[in-house]
Design a protein around this motif. Structure first.
Motif, PDB file in Angstrom:
ATOM      1  N   ASN A 110       0.793  -1.267  -0.062  1.00  0.00           N
ATOM      2  CA  ASN A 110       0.061  -0.134   0.094  1.00  0.00           C
ATOM      3  C   ASN A 110       0.865   1.100  -0.041  1.00  0.00           C
ATOM      4  N   LEU A 111       0.855   1.943  -0.968  1.00  0.00           N
ATOM      5  CA  LEU A 111       1.693   3.278  -1.088  1.00  0.00           C
ATOM      6  C   LEU A 111       0.589   4.271  -1.372  1.00  0.00           C
ATOM      7  N   ALA A 112      -0.576   4.237  -0.696  1.00  0.00           N
ATOM      8  CA  ALA A 112      -1.406   5.543  -0.782  1.00  0.00           C
ATOM      9  C   ALA A 112      -0.861   6.716  -0.331  1.00  0.00           C
ATOM     10  N   GLY A 113      -0.937   7.756  -1.242  1.00  0.00           N
ATOM     11  CA  GLY A 113      -0.489   9.020  -0.874  1.00  0.00           C
ATOM     12  C   GLY A 113       1.070   9.098  -0.628  1.00  0.00           C
ATOM     13  N   LEU A 114       1.763   7.964  -1.125  1.00  0.00           N
ATOM     14  CA  LEU A 114       3.308   7.928  -1.160  1.00  0.00           C
ATOM     15  C   LEU A 114       3.813   7.812  -2.488  1.00  0.00           C
ATOM     16  N   THR A 115       5.135   8.476  -2.660  1.00  0.00           N
ATOM     17  CA  THR A 115       5.585   8.274  -4.305  1.00  0.00           C
ATOM     18  C   THR A 115       7.176   7.851  -4.000  1.00  0.00           C
ATOM     19  N   GLY A 116       7.778   7.736  -5.129  1.00  0.00           N
ATOM     20  CA  GLY A 116       9.155   7.473  -5.301  1.00  0.00           C
ATOM     21  C   GLY A 116       9.655   5.961  -5.073  1.00  0.00           C
ATOM     22  N   ALA A 117       8.524   5.196  -5.732  1.00  0.00           N
ATOM     23  CA  ALA A 117       8.619   3.675  -5.499  1.00  0.00           C
ATOM     24  C   ALA A 117       9.953   2.931  -6.345  1.00  0.00           C
ATOM     25  N   ARG A 118      10.670   2.119  -5.805  1.00  0.00           N
ATOM     26  CA  ARG A 118      11.686   1.583  -6.599  1.00  0.00           C
ATOM     27  C   ARG A 118      11.725   0.187  -6.088  1.00  0.00           C
ATOM     28  N   LEU A 119      12.283  -0.724  -6.887  1.00  0.00           N
ATOM     29  CA  LEU A 119      12.633  -2.086  -6.573  1.00  0.00           C
ATOM     30  C   LEU A 119      14.303  -2.204  -6.463  1.00  0.00           C
ATOM     31  N   ARG A 120      14.659  -3.018  -5.542  1.00  0.00           N
ATOM     32  CA  ARG A 120      16.063  -3.571  -5.786  1.00  0.00           C
ATOM     33  C   ARG A 120      16.194  -5.021  -5.326  1.00  0.00           C
ATOM     34  N   PHE A 121      16.823  -5.792  -6.160  1.00  0.00           N
ATOM     35  CA  PHE A 121      17.037  -7.240  -5.787  1.00  0.00           C
ATOM     36  C   PHE A 121      18.103  -7.562  -6.594  1.00  0.00           C
ATOM     37  N   GLU A 122      18.515  -8.975  -5.867  1.00  0.00           N
ATOM     38  CA  GLU A 122      19.781  -9.591  -6.445  1.00  0.00           C
ATOM     39  C   GLU A 122      19.100 -10.720  -7.458  1.00  0.00           C
ATOM     40  N   ARG A 123      19.790 -10.854  -8.770  1.00  0.00           N
ATOM     41  CA  ARG A 123      19.131 -11.653  -9.543  1.00  0.00           C
ATOM     42  C   ARG A 123      20.478 -12.712 -10.105  1.00  0.00           C
TER      43      ARG A 123
END
Length: 999
Positions: free
Chosen positions: A766-779
């Motif tokens: 839930n990112l209601a009202g929030l910004t700047g979403a990013r993913l980081r993971f090892e693959r």
């Protein structure tokens, strides 16, 4: 696979097996016992099925006298090593029978097979490599069954076992059984008594080797022994070029070397390179002599367009030789296809034998190889191990010429060479290694990379060794063995080219032949092992850890073809990745230590830093400064957040070797099948973790979903658990666990399922009202041709592998990407990792699939604005009526701003001044003005500017602010006093200044 794990990871791995702790080997204890005998620093690659180390290599240890050993001495050394390492290898010298015992250049090879109660243990082996010059143990290992205890009395007969061939298409009367024997067959690390049934089926032509449990009657496995090769576009008798026998390339009368001419009762001789022979005799009578195309190294047989060979169809010539005279035996005087094929079979088989014998000397290849030409099918050729081995070629037909010509013969004979040295391996995709050997032998002999020139017409060919195939062969649909074989032919061909460029044509060619051919005695069963054998041959001191003399040339070829292991590289990197930061005002210092391995003879000539400020769309490259001792330094310019900065290093040595860190293969292969770059990543801005999972705990809300098909195999646990998959990692990024498709627990093969679409789905975010979403993971990801891996965010695809080319990434890679366009202000979304396999185009062949670690969903936002400094009161006038000023310099008062300072101006030039700093403020009247800062830290300085001139004096006092998050929000007040005879009490004051430290 390398199953060396940290102790904590190893404990988890062992606990995950169903067997009790008492039944499992303490692998670390075995490693420690070995290192107690031979010293530290060794690398252990464990076989998960047998719990024995398939390879132990490292610094070397003296085990034999320096200098060459005899074969009997080598056996004594080998027996002692097998006994000393009985617990590690799973058995001692009483259980191993030597198969190969030979010095080849710098290495003495000892290869053994395991036996039990006189029976061969299938797929078993033990390996020892002794460095000749030093007597050091360079490598040892085994794939041996531990604690064998089984009855060797069968309860079913060999005939009963052979009856199961009917299920493979065997027809009695047409097909035949070559023989049966009792063996021990491995099943999940345990030995079972089995019948090995050797058969040949004519339609379609196969040569299966069937294994049947000799006590239960269970069919255990079928192995195909024919190695088919789609080969050249050539037909001809006596062709003298690399091309097939066509109208444009007709046969030419030529000498035939290596034919045995026999006069019964008198003697025999073998023709020389000019085709001449002399048989000494005292006979006074003329002799009638019949000659066929048979010699010490070939036995040509004409199938005459049938499936069964009839000796009467073989070409022969009969002539009378007068006493004391001579006669000419002319084969195929009026050229016809079937006759030309027979002469070609003799000539080209002799050519390749003589070439290889000139490098390896006498070997098991020095026998008359059966050469069957003019078989009834078209467009192919093959080697089979049936009846000791033969090479087979088809007559012309369809779009193809007669396949008995030049590089096709060389390729098939090389299968025989591989077979005669130690047997052709048939382990998974490793079976393609023999195909690569076939192409490599042909390319080295002819000095050009093409196999099967003009196979389908002028300008066409089957394969080229000058290829850019990369491990783990994502572009080889269904792991087709010839395509996979391009890895070996490509590696050896480019190693040869690199050695020629470094050393010159003659010495480079000779060394390439020496290094690559002699490694065949190692009889490698896995691709990384095959490549490592070349480096073992090049090693000068029995210690791979310190490099090899030609490591740059060999390593560049290994890197080009996707073999990334550090033992293949002459260059060593050491770098601590840059941490996330909120600093936006000053550059980010970067340092890396880059050195060359001692024995490589190379020096580092330059190190570049490449960085991206636009999520990897483009990179800026700058040269780093050499600070001495292998240390290289530079910086990335200050950036305004929020921003993910991606960067990597590239080092070049004096021998032209170029390597990146983090590593990816170089050259066109990288552009075609690999990510453009693998990078380090750090964030600039305010980072807030929304969710993270290193997959070492519970499910944490993740779910595994079968979208389509019948088999879903997402798992959480130790990666590549039993080490049976060459495509997957053997260690997690953060030990011990990962999430991935089929992690190779006991009973699994490590590859994702066929004809299946399956997903790993995250919890709901839930990112209601929030910004700047990013993913980081090892693959770590490998996907077969026409299969696809995808990442979906809220059902929207944000990443997909390229289809139909496949995808191969055999190293951990940090992925950091923005998903703000989908996730920002989204009250309910999920992240899904998907794999889609397509049996209809893959013919059932798949890759390792997803391996994931250290998943993080986070928000990256700009720093809050820094407050402007607050001016406290007013200053007092001095010379000329000027009131001095106090202001900030070097940017805002942000933590980590090393350029920050305070500036005094508008004062008397050349005057002495004091700057006072203190978090505590006051209001004390002084010299007609007010002191606003409680006396505390003070800095004395002299103003610049024309001495005595009012308003001309100024100075900047550096006050670097360290990157200490606890300082955020703190305030510091400052004020300066300047000596000035024109001021009240001889001192003029600046206003006070309150500075607030910000993020």
């Amino acid at each position: 696979m390398n199953l060396s794990l940290p102790s904590a990871a190893l404990a988890v791995a062992l606990l995950s097996f169903p067997a009790s702790a008492a039944e499992r080997q303490d692998l670390r204890a075995l490693e420690q016992a070995f290192e107690a005998r031979y010293g530290p620093g060794w690398t252990f690659e464990w076989d998960g099925e047998t719990e024995t180390p398939s390879a132990v290599f490292g610094p070397g240890a003296p085990v034999a006298p320096a200098g060459e050993m005899t074969e009997s001495q080598a056996l004594e050394v080998g027996a002692a090593l097998l006994e000393a390492n009985r617990d590690l290898l799973g058995a001692g010298p009483d259980s191993f029978v030597p198969v190969i015992n030979r010095r080849a250049r710098n290495v003495h090879y000892l290869v053994y097979r395991q036996t039990y109660a006189g029976l061969d243990v299938i797929d078993s082996r033990a390996d020892l490599r002794i460095h000749v010059a030093t007597g050091n143990l360079s490598l040892l290992g085994s794939r041996a069954l531990r604690d064998l205890s089984l009855s060797v009395e069968p309860t079913i007969s060999a005939e009963t076992a052979a009856s199961m061939l009917a299920g493979l298409g065997f027809v009695a009367g047409r097909d035949h059984v070559g023989g049966s024997r009792l063996v021990v067959f491995p099943v999940e690390g345990k030995g079972r008594l089995a019948w090995e049934v050797d058969a040949q089926i004519e339609e379609p032509l196969t040569h299966p080797l069937l294994y049947v449990d000799a006590r239960t009657g269970e069919a255990l496995e079928v192995r195909e022994q024919i190695h088919n090769d789609y080969s050249g576009n050539v037909s001809g008798n006596g062709t003298t070029t690399l091309l097939p026998d066509t109208v444009a390339n007709p046969p030419v009368m030529q000498p035939i070397e290596g034919v045995t001419v026999n006069i019964p009762g008198i003697g025999s001789a073998t023709t020389d390179a000019a085709g001449n022979f002399t048989i000494p005799s005292a006979s006074g009578a003329a002799q009638s002599v019949t000659v066929s195309l048979v010699g010490p190294f070939f036995d040509v047989n004409n199938n005459n367009a049938t499936t069964s060979w009839n000796p009467a169809d073989d070409i022969t010539v009969t002539q009378m030789i007068p006493a004391g005279g001579s006669a000419n035996f002319v084969f195929n005087a009026a050229p016809v296809q079937f006759g030309t094929a027979q002469v070609n079979g003799a000539n080209f088989t002799q050519n390749v034998h003589d070439y290889v014998a000139g490098i390896l000397g006498a070997t098991g290849m020095d026998i008359p190889v059966p050469v069957f030409v003019n078989r009834s099918a078209t467009c192919n050729a093959f080697f089979t191990s049936a009846s000791g081995g033969s090479i087979n070629f088809y007559n012309a037909g369809g779009s193809c010429p007669n396949t008995a010509y030049s590089t096709v013969v060389y390729h098939e004979w090389a299968h025989f060479l591989d077979y005669s040295i130690g047997g052709i391996t048939n382990s998974g995709v490793g079976s393609g290694l023999s195909e690569g050997i076939g192409d490599f032998v042909s390319a080295f002999l002819t000095g050009q990379p093409i196999t099967g020139q003009d196979f389908s017409g002028p300008g066409t060919f089957i394969r080229t060794a000058d290829n850019n195939h990369v491990w783990p062969v994502p572009n080889c649909n269904t792991f087709e063995t010839h395509c996979v074989g391009n890895l070996w032919s490509g590696f050896t061909w480019h190693s040869r080219a690199n050695l020629i460029a470094a050393l010159g044509a003659a010495p480079g060619t000779t060394l390439a032949e020496d290094l690559c051919f002699n490694t065949l005695y190692g009889n490698a069963s896995r691709w990384p092992n095959a490549i490592r054998e070349v480096f073992l041959q090049d090693d000068a001191d029995g210690n791979l850890a310190d490099g090899t003399p030609n490591q740059s040339a060999l390593g560049a070829s290994a890197l080009r073809h996707g073999f990334l292991a550090e033992e293949f590289s002459p260059t060593v990197f050491s770098h601590t990745p840059l941490p996330d930061t909120t600093v936006t005002t000053v550059p980010y210092p970067v340092s890396v230590t880059v050195t060359s391995k001692v024995d490589s003879g190379a020096t580092i000539t330059g190190v570049n830093l490449s960085y991206s400020t636009n999520d990897g769309v483009s990179f800026t490259t700058v040269a780093l400064a050499n600070a001495g001792g292998g240390l290289y330094t530079g910086s990335i310019p200050a950036q305004t957040g929020p921003k993910a900065i991606k960067y990597y290093f590239e080092a070049t040595n004096s021998q032209g070797y170029v390597r990146r860190h983090p590593v990816v293969p170089q050259g066109s292969a990288a552009a075609s099948y690999w990510p453009a770059v693998s990078t380090f990543v750090f964030d600039v801005g305010v980072k807030t973790i929304v969710f993270s999972d290193d997959f070492d705990g519970g499910a944490n809300g993740w779910t595994e979903v079968l979208v389509a098909g019948t088999s879903e195999d997402w798992m959480q646990g130790v990666p590549n658990e039993i080490g049976n998959n060459d495509f997957d990692p053997t260690d997690a990024v953060s030990a011990p666990n990962v999430r991935g498709t089929d992690l190779s627990p006991s009973g699994f093969n490590g590859n994702y399922a066929n004809s299946t679409t399956e997903e790993l789905v995250s919890p709901v975010f839930n990112l209601a009202g929030l910004t700047g979403a990013r993913l980081r993971f090892e693959r770590w990801l490998t996907v077969q041709t026409n299969d696809t891996a995808r990442i979906l965010v809220d059902g929207v695809e944000v990443y997909a592998t390229t289809s139909p080319g496949g995808f191969g990434q055999n190293a951990w890679m940090t992925i950091d990407t923005s998903i703000g366009s989908i996730a920002d202000n989204n009250p309910s979304f999920q992240v899904a990792y998907r794999i889609e396999s397509n049996t209809s185009t893959n013919s059932g062949s798949v890759h390792g699939g997803w391996n994931l670690d250290d998943f993080v969903l986070y928000r990256l936002e700009p720093n809050p604005p820094c407050a402007s400094p607050l001016v406290l009161g007013a200053g007092t006038a001095g010379t000329g009526g000027f009131v001095p000023t106090l202001s900030t310099s070097g940017g805002v008062s942000q933590i980590g701003n090393s350029a920050f300072g305070l500036a005094v101006g508008n004062a008397r030039g050349g005057a002495f001044a004091v700057l006072s700093l203190n978090p505590v403020e006051t209001a004390i009247p002084f010299a007609g003005g007010t002191i606003f800062v409680v006396p505390g830290a003070a800095v004395n300085f002299v103003l610049g500017g024309a001495a005595g001139v009012g308003g001309a004096g100024s100075a900047t006092i550096p006050i670097p602010i360290p990157y200490v998050p606890a300082f955020v929000g703190a305030t510091v007040s400052a004020q300066s006093g300047i000596l000035d005879p024109a001021a009240n009490s001889g001192v003029t004051l600046t206003p006070g200044l309150r500075v607030t430290i910000c993020l």
